[in-house]
Design a protein around this motif. Sequence first.
Motif, PDB file in Angstrom:
ATOM      1  N   LYS A   3       0.850  -1.184   0.000  1.00  0.00           N
ATOM      2  CA  LYS A   3       0.000   0.000   0.000  1.00  0.00           C
ATOM      3  C   LYS A   3       0.889   1.238   0.000  1.00  0.00           C
ATOM      4  O   LYS A   3       1.924   1.273   0.652  1.00  0.00           O
ATOM      5  CB  LYS A   3      -0.902   0.009   1.233  1.00  0.00           C
ATOM      6  N   LYS A   4       0.468   2.265  -0.750  1.00  0.00           N
ATOM      7  CA  LYS A   4       1.237   3.500  -0.866  1.00  0.00           C
ATOM      8  C   LYS A   4       1.183   4.273   0.444  1.00  0.00           C
ATOM      9  O   LYS A   4       0.114   4.471   1.012  1.00  0.00           O
ATOM     10  CB  LYS A   4       0.654   4.339  -2.000  1.00  0.00           C
ATOM     11  N   TYR A  31      -2.154   5.397   2.444  1.00  0.00           N
ATOM     12  CA  TYR A  31      -3.156   6.047   1.593  1.00  0.00           C
ATOM     13  C   TYR A  31      -4.232   5.052   1.196  1.00  0.00           C
ATOM     14  O   TYR A  31      -3.943   4.008   0.626  1.00  0.00           O
ATOM     15  CB  TYR A  31      -2.505   6.632   0.343  1.00  0.00           C
ATOM     16  N   LYS A  32      -5.484   5.387   1.524  1.00  0.00           N
ATOM     17  CA  LYS A  32      -6.612   4.538   1.149  1.00  0.00           C
ATOM     18  C   LYS A  32      -7.244   5.097  -0.121  1.00  0.00           C
ATOM     19  O   LYS A  32      -7.646   6.260  -0.155  1.00  0.00           O
ATOM     20  CB  LYS A  32      -7.640   4.484   2.282  1.00  0.00           C
ATOM     21  N   LYS A  33      -7.297   4.268  -1.145  1.00  0.00           N
ATOM     22  CA  LYS A  33      -7.817   4.720  -2.433  1.00  0.00           C
ATOM     23  C   LYS A  33      -9.327   4.896  -2.357  1.00  0.00           C
ATOM     24  O   LYS A  33     -10.042   4.011  -1.889  1.00  0.00           O
ATOM     25  CB  LYS A  33      -7.449   3.711  -3.513  1.00  0.00           C
ATOM     26  N   ASP A  35     -12.852   5.950  -4.555  1.00  0.00           N
ATOM     27  CA  ASP A  35     -13.428   6.035  -5.898  1.00  0.00           C
ATOM     28  C   ASP A  35     -14.327   7.272  -5.976  1.00  0.00           C
ATOM     29  O   ASP A  35     -15.472   7.244  -5.523  1.00  0.00           O
ATOM     30  CB  ASP A  35     -14.222   4.761  -6.207  1.00  0.00           C
ATOM     31  N   ASN A  70     -15.227  -1.390  -3.103  1.00  0.00           N
ATOM     32  CA  ASN A  70     -14.588  -0.097  -3.324  1.00  0.00           C
ATOM     33  C   ASN A  70     -14.803   0.803  -2.116  1.00  0.00           C
ATOM     34  O   ASN A  70     -15.649   0.507  -1.255  1.00  0.00           O
ATOM     35  CB  ASN A  70     -15.163   0.578  -4.576  1.00  0.00           C
TER      36      ASN A  70
END
Length: 231
Positions: A3-4, A31-33, A35, A70
């Motif tokens: 994970k970034k 960082y949690k992506k 949408d 998501n």
Amino acid sequence: MKKKLFTKKNGRNNVGRITVRHRGGGVKRKYKKVDFKRTKNIYCVIKKILYDPNRNCKIFNVCYSNGLKNNIISIQSLKIGDKIIKKDDAENLTGNCKLIKNIPIGIKICCIEIIQNKGAKISRASGCFSKIISKGEKYSIIKTNSGNTIKINNLCYAVLGVIMIKVDKNNKKSGNFRLKGIRPTVRGVAMNPIDHPHGGGEGKTSTGRHPVSPWGKKTKGLKTKTTKRRG
């Protein structure tokens, strides 16, 4: 795949000089992506309410009817198990995403696109919302939370509702601030003369002058507005 991690600036600019004091340390943030486009035009169910360290609002973990999962921005008054959908002419229910041309005037909206299919850009922070105040054939006028008005294409998407308000925990100890990346602030009187204009002297002394910043600028009542035109 790792994970970034969210990279920190610690109050420094691109040269490495400190431009904002009292920043540094803190817990590592992943960082949690999220949408912002709501790419799937099918029903989804809210499964979890997650904490995001990089935002001032929480996020929903949703599961679509085809099994995909998501993260989306959380909306007030929605709870686990509620169904939401992105559709051009969806029902006027909280959490649904639909075209601006199909949203009635006066309803609170958030996560608004500026450019078609580029994802939400406006009203994404905790407690934020906007309202449509007038509509035309091609464009609508939207009033944001700050009071500004923006002209946006009717074919852009927006979400019905208000962004969920994040309730901060009471900071009962200085350790909580250190975890957030906020370092201690020291009074100028307690410093040495080389560090601050108020510093130095034997024991506790008054400043002996008008209160100033570490760089010698007056801090009480000094007018900083420039009336001269630049050009």
